[in-house]
Write an enzyme that holds these catalytic residues in place. Structure first.
Site, mmCIF file in Angstrom:
data_model
loop_
_atom_site.group_PDB
_atom_site.id
_atom_site.type_symbol
_atom_site.label_atom_id
_atom_site.label_comp_id
_atom_site.label_asym_id
_atom_site.label_seq_id
_atom_site.Cartn_x
_atom_site.Cartn_y
_atom_site.Cartn_z
ATOM 1 N N GLU A 1 -10.307 4.389 -9.005
ATOM 2 C CA GLU A 1 -11.077 4.192 -7.790
ATOM 3 C C GLU A 1 -11.498 5.294 -6.974
ATOM 4 O O GLU A 1 -10.592 6.036 -6.326
ATOM 5 C CB GLU A 1 -10.043 3.248 -6.799
ATOM 6 N N HIS B 1 -0.231 -3.759 -4.701
ATOM 7 C CA HIS B 1 0.693 -2.548 -5.315
ATOM 8 C C HIS B 1 2.101 -3.021 -5.478
ATOM 9 O O HIS B 1 2.700 -3.888 -4.833
ATOM 10 C CB HIS B 1 0.573 -1.589 -4.084
ATOM 11 N N ASP C 1 3.976 -3.454 -2.265
ATOM 12 C CA ASP C 1 3.566 -4.436 -1.342
ATOM 13 C C ASP C 1 4.396 -5.578 -1.532
ATOM 14 O O ASP C 1 4.981 -6.257 -0.492
ATOM 15 C CB ASP C 1 1.970 -5.061 -1.602
HETATM 16 C C1 XUL Z 1 -7.328 2.863 -0.209
HETATM 17 C C2 XUL Z 1 -7.721 1.629 -1.174
HETATM 18 C C3 XUL Z 1 -6.344 1.341 -1.919
HETATM 19 C C4 XUL Z 1 -6.810 1.227 -3.479
HETATM 20 C C5 XUL Z 1 -5.448 0.571 -4.071
HETATM 21 O O1 XUL Z 1 -8.441 3.438 0.649
HETATM 22 O O2 XUL Z 1 -8.926 1.493 -1.525
HETATM 23 O O3 XUL Z 1 -5.971 0.240 -1.255
HETATM 24 O O4 XUL Z 1 -7.849 0.045 -3.452
HETATM 25 O O5 XUL Z 1 -4.430 1.362 -4.229
HETATM 26 CO CO CO Z 2 -9.462 0.020 -2.481
#
Ligand code: XUL
Ligand code: CO
Length: 437
Positions: free
Chosen positions: A232, A101, A104
């Site tokens: 996601e 991210h 991060d």
């Molecule tokens: C949170 C999660 C995140 C995503 C990226 O549950 O999985 O870390 O993968 O934002």
């Molecule tokens: Co994730």
């Protein structure tokens, strides 16, 4: 060069009999399985947030991990040391990819331009480290959920100003992901959902999310970023309900907002179980609909109802995941990213290695077992037999759209009661158990 993991040397494949905990027993990167090397099958990736920014903190207590690379009061110095530690880790572990991210890797400044300048500095370093080590970026993403401004979401926030801030952040995150040659970019709807419907205009929020993602697609084209976009799915946590709740909900959303050509899914194991599905189900659904893109590998705890993000060790899970991947042709742009963190008590830097080695070995075993299942048609022969009626006669005519309700009624009146067959579930489960070794 200063070493952050001095007790660990390059992790090597030493075979199943090895007693060395810092060796691979099953993951042999150059070994070919069904025509591809293991490294090519998995495209393993380490996530930055858990592995290097994880502190061991939970709701009941603060950090438990003490890391050398955190040892400075200057956040930019911490960021630089952490990045160096990360590339040392990737190299020693022997993974080809990493994921991050924006927040991060570099700390936020007092305002967005300061924050972006911090990010630029670290990304320039990361580019050099990537070049030196050969480690590549699987995907980047923006953290649109930790800062206070995002307490009610980002693209689905009731405030257009927050929507604008989120757009500015994603714009920059896409630019730096492009700069790092990222093979993809992930949208996880961290707080894109609601706490209560009593204060929520759901239709408007969903429309805004659709619009936001279209703007991202437009910008991607504008800057010539060729990475794959992923959504996601996750049903809840941090919000009570998230709009991208599972693969099915994401697919419906992408179709409704005409985004299906621009997105695939990044399927995460623990998110699947939170949604009341198996990992296998989410992968099969995504693959069957042509939208399986990448995987966040981890595991939940059946006795706990939250996202524990443990490292994957369950051979049934890894086998069935690889069984789906093999049958649908494997990763194109995606890979297997360990979105997982060591437990609060696993305080030593070596524990990070044990965790990843275990996950990689569990997937290597899963791959070999899945390859045997595919080679022997051990499961697919049951499926083929079960559906064989569709290959000839009536079934074939239906699939070719040569029948309608009237003709089907005529057929039924002429042919009487259909034959029924056993689903053979227990037998097939026994067969699967014979392969899991
Ligand atoms: C949170 C999660 C995140 C995503 C990226 O549950 O999985 O870390 O993968 O934002
Ligand atoms: Co994730």
């Amino acid at each position: 060069m200063r070493e952050f993991f001095p007790k660990v040397k390059k992790i090597l494949y030493k075979g199943p009999k090895s007693k060395d905990p810092l060796s691979f027993k099953h993951y042999n990167p150059d070994e070919k399985v069904l025509g591809k090397t293991m490294a090519e099958h998995f495209r393993f990736s380490v996530c930055y947030w858990h592995t290097f920014k994880g502190t061991g903190a939970d709701t009941f207590g603060g950090p438990t991990f003490i890391r050398e690379y955190n040892n400075s009061s200057d956040p930019m110095q911490v960021a630089e040391m952490t990045l160096r530690a990360a590339f040392e880790f990737y190299t020693k572990l022997g993974v080809g990819f990493w994921c991050f991210h924006d927040r991060d890797v570099a700390p936020e400044g007092r305002h967005l331009s300061q924050t972006n300048a911090n990010l630029d500095k670290i990304v320039a370093m990361a580019r050099k480290l990537q070049r030196d080590t050969g480690v590549r970026c699987l995907w980047g993403t923006a953290n649109l959920f930790s800062n206070r401004r995002y307490l009610a979401g980002a693209a689905t926030n009731p405030s257009p100003h927050v929507f604008a801030y989120a757009a500015a952040q994603v714009k920059k995150a896409m630019e730096v992901t492009k700069e790092l040659g990222g093979a993809g970019y992930v949208f996880w709807g961290g707080r894109e959902g609601y706490e209560t419907l009593l204060n929520t205009d759901m239709k408007r929020e969903l429309d805004h999310l659709g619009q936001f993602l279209h703007m991202a697609v437009d910008y991607k084209k504008k800057i010539g970023f060729r990475g794959q976009f992923y959504i996601e799915p996750k049903p809840k946590e941090p919000t009570k309900h998230q709009y991208d709740s599972d693969a099915g909900a994401c697919y419906a959303f992408l179709q409704k907002y005409d985004l299906v050509d621009d997105f695939k899914l990044n399927v995460e194991a623990n998110h699947a179980t939170l949604a009341g599905h198996t990992f296998h189900h989410e992968l099969e659904f995504a693959a069957a609909n042509g939208i399986l893109g990448s995987i966040d590998a981890n595991r939940g705890d059946l006795l706990l109802g939250w996202d524990t993000d443990q490292f994957p060790t369950d051979l049934y899970d890894t086998t069935l995941a690889m069984y789906v991947l093999l049958r649908y042709g494997g990763f194109k742009t995606g890979g297997l990213n360990f979105d997982a963190h060591v437990r609060r008590q696993s305080i030593d830097p070596e524990d990070l290695f044990h965790a990843h080695i275990g996950g990689m070995d569990a997937f290597a075993r899963g791959l070999k077992i899945a390859a045997n299942l595919v080679r022997d048609k051990a499961l697919s022969k049951f499926v083929a037999a079960r559906y064989k009626g569709w290959n000839t006669g009536l079934g074939r005519k239906i699939e070719k759209w040569q029948m309608d309700f009237k003709k089907l009624e005529k057929y039924t009146l002429a042919n009487g009661e259909p034959e029924v067959q056993s689903g053979r579930q227990e037998l097939i489960e026994n067969v699967l158990n014979e392969y899991i070794k």
